[in-house]
Motif scaffolding. Structure first.
Motif, short mmCIF file in Angstrom:
data_model
loop_
_atom_site.label_atom_id
_atom_site.label_comp_id
_atom_site.label_asym_id
_atom_site.label_seq_id
_atom_site.Cartn_x
_atom_site.Cartn_y
_atom_site.Cartn_z
N LEU A 178 0.87 -1.19 0.00
CA LEU A 178 0.00 0.00 0.00
C LEU A 178 0.90 1.23 0.00
N ALA A 179 0.65 2.18 -0.89
CA ALA A 179 1.48 3.37 -0.99
C ALA A 179 0.66 4.52 -1.58
N PRO A 180 1.13 5.75 -1.46
CA PRO A 180 0.42 6.89 -2.07
C PRO A 180 0.27 6.69 -3.58
N LYS A 181 -0.83 7.18 -4.12
CA LYS A 181 -1.07 7.06 -5.56
C LYS A 181 0.05 7.72 -6.36
N SER A 182 0.64 8.77 -5.81
CA SER A 182 1.69 9.51 -6.51
C SER A 182 3.06 8.84 -6.41
N SER A 183 3.17 7.75 -5.65
CA SER A 183 4.45 7.10 -5.41
C SER A 183 4.95 6.38 -6.67
N THR A 184 6.27 6.26 -6.77
CA THR A 184 6.89 5.51 -7.87
C THR A 184 6.93 4.01 -7.57
N ILE A 185 6.51 3.63 -6.39
CA ILE A 185 6.48 2.21 -6.02
C ILE A 185 5.43 1.50 -6.86
N LYS A 186 5.82 0.35 -7.44
CA LYS A 186 4.93 -0.39 -8.31
C LYS A 186 4.45 -1.71 -7.73
N GLY A 187 5.05 -2.12 -6.62
CA GLY A 187 4.67 -3.38 -6.01
C GLY A 187 5.79 -3.89 -5.13
N TYR A 188 5.73 -5.18 -4.81
CA TYR A 188 6.76 -5.78 -3.96
C TYR A 188 7.92 -6.20 -4.85
N ASP A 189 8.71 -5.20 -5.23
CA ASP A 189 9.79 -5.44 -6.19
C ASP A 189 10.91 -4.44 -5.98
N LYS A 190 11.74 -4.26 -6.99
CA LYS A 190 12.91 -3.39 -6.87
C LYS A 190 12.55 -1.93 -6.65
N THR A 191 11.30 -1.55 -6.91
CA THR A 191 10.90 -0.16 -6.69
C THR A 191 10.81 0.18 -5.20
N LEU A 192 10.94 -0.82 -4.34
CA LEU A 192 10.97 -0.57 -2.89
C LEU A 192 12.37 -0.21 -2.40
N ALA A 193 13.36 -0.30 -3.26
CA ALA A 193 14.75 -0.02 -2.87
C ALA A 193 14.87 1.35 -2.24
N GLY A 194 15.46 1.37 -1.06
CA GLY A 194 15.69 2.62 -0.35
C GLY A 194 14.45 3.21 0.30
N ALA B 3 -7.19 1.62 2.03
CA ALA B 3 -7.32 2.45 0.83
C ALA B 3 -8.72 3.06 0.76
N ALA B 4 -9.70 2.32 1.27
CA ALA B 4 -11.08 2.84 1.27
C ALA B 4 -11.22 3.99 2.26
N GLN B 5 -10.38 3.99 3.29
CA GLN B 5 -10.42 5.07 4.27
C GLN B 5 -9.72 6.33 3.78
N ASP B 6 -8.75 6.16 2.90
CA ASP B 6 -7.96 7.29 2.43
C ASP B 6 -7.82 7.21 0.91
N PRO B 7 -8.51 8.06 0.17
CA PRO B 7 -8.47 8.00 -1.30
C PRO B 7 -7.14 8.43 -1.91
N THR B 8 -6.19 8.89 -1.10
CA THR B 8 -4.89 9.30 -1.65
C THR B 8 -3.90 8.14 -1.74
N VAL B 9 -4.28 6.96 -1.21
CA VAL B 9 -3.39 5.80 -1.25
C VAL B 9 -4.05 4.69 -2.06
N GLU B 10 -3.25 3.73 -2.53
CA GLU B 10 -3.78 2.63 -3.32
C GLU B 10 -2.91 1.40 -3.18
N LEU B 11 -3.46 0.25 -3.57
CA LEU B 11 -2.69 -0.99 -3.58
C LEU B 11 -1.78 -0.99 -4.80
N LYS B 12 -0.53 -1.38 -4.60
CA LYS B 12 0.45 -1.39 -5.67
C LYS B 12 0.80 -2.83 -6.05
N GLY B 13 0.70 -3.15 -7.34
CA GLY B 13 1.01 -4.49 -7.79
C GLY B 13 -0.02 -5.49 -7.32
#
Length: 365
Positions: free
Chosen positions: A212-228, A292-302
């Motif tokens: 779960l991450a902000p909609k604007s985040s570059t994170i795409k899922g449980y993968d290399k985009t979590l680096a750092g 995510a239903a509680q906060d429309p600024t976040v979403e499930l990634k991947g």
């Protein structure tokens, strides 16, 4: 081993004997234990275990330094590893359904205040929470709460014969061990480690770990985009166990992520995310969808990257209570109670086509 014979690693020779002596002794004991199995089955088992003993022979040798050697410990480790490997489907280890009252249920009914004491969450939206618009008299409600009421109705004849206790994620198992609650109905995943400490019902819900991450985040899922990235998880949660395991294995993304933010409640992770103190949350997909239903600024990634099952947890040894819950779950599925609860609480966030939209098929030990 099932059937007639059992092996006790502590009885294997631990004196500085040769590997051949250990092998012969072990096989003699095995042949004795296998009497009554039948010729073909016994011979097959003997042959298979002869190979196992042969592979373990190096562990039975003395180091030549005057010590007693490590034979017993080596064999014990081999057996322990085999037992650990057998726990591949912990959700299938629950007892057969039963409508009988065992000693655990009889003790509950014999109380001066015969209510079911249940550990639940009061902060998981649509699972176990208080309606913020309900005022001071707001009752606990949600998918897990519906199930608790159904269990109480069957066992005690009154769906309201329940004493709810709000239990943090990391206190679920201690609360059962200490006798503070009769059961935990709190989005609790059935795992191999947990079945060593508590007993579970058959699964009542299918889920999986997700990011779960902000909609604007570059994170795409449980993968290399979590680096750092800074990741939040709940103390004592399946997510935290997985993060630590993948961190140690240097899994891409997780290897360089900061996983030190650990909170007592999953809702605290959402708050940390909203405050910008973390970049992502790893939790069960069902809980993530509710957040995510509680906060429309976040979403499930991947996609969900594991397959997990929720179960009702009871104290180790309370098999009569687990068996009774399994019977209740059977009826709950058959009469449409489970589906009605899902449609009311979870369909708005998980949908009608999700794998979670139908109850999992139970398998028993």
């Amino acid at each position: 081993m099932r059937g007639g014979g059992t092996m006790n690693a502590q009885r294997l020779p631990r004196s500085p004997r040769t590997g051949l002596q250990v092998l012969r002794t072990g096989l003699r004991a095995l042949r004795t234990g296998l009497r009554g199995w039948g010729g073909v089955g016994a011979m097959a088992a003997v042959c298979a275990l002869a190979v196992t003993f042969a592979l373990l022979l190096p562990l039975t040798q003395s180091h030549g330094d005057g010590s007693t050697g490590t034979g017993g410990q080596g064999v014990a480790r081999g057996i322990q590893a085999k037992v650990a490997a057998e726990c591949e489907n912990p959700q299938d280890q629950s007892p057969q359904p039963s409508s009988l009252d065992g000693k655990t249920i009889e003790a509950i009914k014999a109380r001066k205040d015969p209510r079911l004491i249940v550990g639940v969450d009061q902060n998981s939206y649509r699972w176990g929470y208080r309606d913020p618009n309900g005022g001071k008299t707001a009752e606990l409600e949600g998918f897990d709460i519906d199930l608790v009421h159904r269990i109480a109705k069957d066992i005690l004849g009154d769906e309201n014969a329940v004493k709810f206790k709000a239990i943090p994620t990391n206190q679920r198992i201690p609360a059962l061990k200490d006798g503070r609650v009769d059961m935990i109905v709190r989005t609790m995943t059935i795992t191999c480690d947990r079945v060593k400490e508590v007993a579970f019902s058959a699964p009542y819900f299918l889920t999986g770990q997700q990011v779960l991450a902000p909609k604007s985040s570059t994170i795409k899922g449980y993968d290399k985009t979590l680096a750092g990235k800074r990741i939040c998880s709940g103390a004592g949660s399946t997510a935290l166990e997985l993060l630590r395991k993948d961190r140690a294995a240097k899994k891409a993304g997780v290897a360089s992520a900061d996983i030190e933010t650990v909170v007592p409640s999953q809702l605290d992770c959402l708050v940390r995310l909203q405050l910008g103190q973390v970049d992502a949350v790893v939790t069960d997909s069902a809980l993530a969808a509710s957040q995510a239903a509680q906060d429309p600024t976040v979403e499930l990634k991947g996609e969900a990257f594991t397959t997990d099952y929720y179960g009702v947890a009871v104290k180790k040894g309370a098999n009569d209570l687990a068996a009774r819950v399994n019977r209740i779950l059977e009826q709950y599925r058959q009469d449409g109670g489970w589906q009605a609860s899902y449609d009311k609480w979870l369909s708005p966030t998980l949908g009608t086509k999700s794998e979670s939209a139908k109850p999992p098929v139970p398998r028993y030990k």
